[in-house]
Design a protein around this motif. Sequence first.
Motif, mmCIF file in Angstrom:
data_model
loop_
_atom_site.group_PDB
_atom_site.id
_atom_site.type_symbol
_atom_site.label_atom_id
_atom_site.label_comp_id
_atom_site.label_asym_id
_atom_site.label_seq_id
_atom_site.Cartn_x
_atom_site.Cartn_y
_atom_site.Cartn_z
ATOM 1 N N LEU A 123 4.453 66.556 62.775
ATOM 2 C CA LEU A 123 5.741 65.923 62.497
ATOM 3 C C LEU A 123 6.393 65.389 63.768
ATOM 4 O O LEU A 123 6.988 64.297 63.762
ATOM 5 C CB LEU A 123 6.666 66.926 61.800
ATOM 6 N N VAL A 124 6.284 66.138 64.855
ATOM 7 C CA VAL A 124 6.827 65.675 66.135
ATOM 8 C C VAL A 124 6.077 64.430 66.603
ATOM 9 O O VAL A 124 6.681 63.442 67.043
ATOM 10 C CB VAL A 124 6.760 66.785 67.202
ATOM 11 N N ILE A 125 4.751 64.464 66.500
ATOM 12 C CA ILE A 125 3.943 63.300 66.876
ATOM 13 C C ILE A 125 4.329 62.091 66.032
ATOM 14 O O ILE A 125 4.389 60.958 66.535
ATOM 15 C CB ILE A 125 2.439 63.619 66.724
ATOM 16 N N ALA A 126 4.627 62.334 64.753
ATOM 17 C CA ALA A 126 4.974 61.233 63.838
ATOM 18 C C ALA A 126 6.214 60.478 64.309
ATOM 19 O O ALA A 126 6.190 59.246 64.410
ATOM 20 C CB ALA A 126 5.188 61.780 62.427
ATOM 21 N N PHE A 127 7.304 61.219 64.626
ATOM 22 C CA PHE A 127 8.509 60.468 65.016
ATOM 23 C C PHE A 127 8.395 59.896 66.435
ATOM 24 O O PHE A 127 8.994 58.856 66.737
ATOM 25 C CB PHE A 127 9.799 61.270 64.798
ATOM 26 N N LEU A 128 7.606 60.535 67.296
ATOM 27 C CA LEU A 128 7.377 59.948 68.620
ATOM 28 C C LEU A 128 6.569 58.655 68.511
ATOM 29 O O LEU A 128 6.857 57.666 69.205
ATOM 30 C CB LEU A 128 6.648 60.948 69.519
ATOM 31 N N LEU A 129 5.580 58.659 67.622
ATOM 32 C CA LEU A 129 4.769 57.453 67.420
ATOM 33 C C LEU A 129 5.592 56.306 66.840
ATOM 34 O O LEU A 129 5.371 55.139 67.178
ATOM 35 C CB LEU A 129 3.583 57.753 66.502
ATOM 36 N N VAL A 130 6.537 56.638 65.984
ATOM 37 C CA VAL A 130 7.414 55.588 65.436
ATOM 38 C C VAL A 130 8.195 54.935 66.572
ATOM 39 O O VAL A 130 8.306 53.704 66.649
ATOM 40 C CB VAL A 130 8.369 56.156 64.369
ATOM 41 N N GLY A 131 8.738 55.759 67.475
ATOM 42 C CA GLY A 131 9.460 55.213 68.618
ATOM 43 C C GLY A 131 8.578 54.339 69.486
ATOM 44 O O GLY A 131 8.981 53.233 69.898
#
Length: 299
Positions: A123-131
């Motif tokens: 989940l952390v990787i997901a929002f970092l990747l969106v950024g």
Amino acid sequence: MEILYWFESIRNPLLDAFFSSVTWLGHELIPIALICILYWCVNKSTAYKIGFSFFVSGLATQALKVTFRISRPWKLDPDFKPVENAVNEATSYSFPSGHTQSATSVYSSLALCIKKFWLRIILVIAFLLVGISRMYLGVHTLNDVLTALVLSLIVTLIVFRIFDKIGDNKKFDIYISLVFFILSAALIIYSFLLSSKGIISADSLEDCVKSGGAGIAFSIGYYIERKYINFDVRTKAFLFQIVKVVLGLGVALGLKSGLKLLIGDSALANGIRYFILVFFIVVIYPLIIKAFSNTNDEK
């Protein structure tokens, strides 16, 4: 801009496709769908926490956008070229990033609710990747992304702290609803004042009114559901959970598109459209679920 030029230098069709797909994790449809699934089928308390994190950070993001009014990267630097298929979704001003705010608020909230470490990492990787995707596509700067990320994390932590302190005590519901109602209405009034003076664009006004309309519906719906409906997310048949999700999301998508044809596409019409959409999700559909569940129980 140097960072964006570096991303531009490594672009290729494969990375374009990857980051164009990743960025959809921050589009409003996916976070709202996740909140709906949690709310209708899994855990209402968790859904409320995530919902408030999502909507409060969204209001703050829109307020910052129309206050600072920072242009998109390709307008700041005419020599810079974003990925072409990302430009149509890049409405309004650049600072802060709405996609990053949306993804960070929802996925960080989910990470706080999940005990499994590996899921938290995903989940952390997901929002970092969106950024990162917003910078790769050239529609936001690092400043836009980091501000949205930090803002959303702060809002999420505050929301979770408040709800953890008050627990399931319903005597605070009216105060929570009232504060959120005022914040949502304030954004609408603020954006209309700026628009009336020709300070902000039509796209910016529309985004603010949509956020405010959705926020007002969520604030009212939260109080109504908690006080008068109190539907049960549990069901004896797993198939019924699937039907709830498919039917609910189908009607919600129908309302989102159909209401646009019925009531128009002005800023006010879009505010009303998002109010109806969120009110359906939070109040009307739970009423239908409860009525159907009671009928089955009687049988």
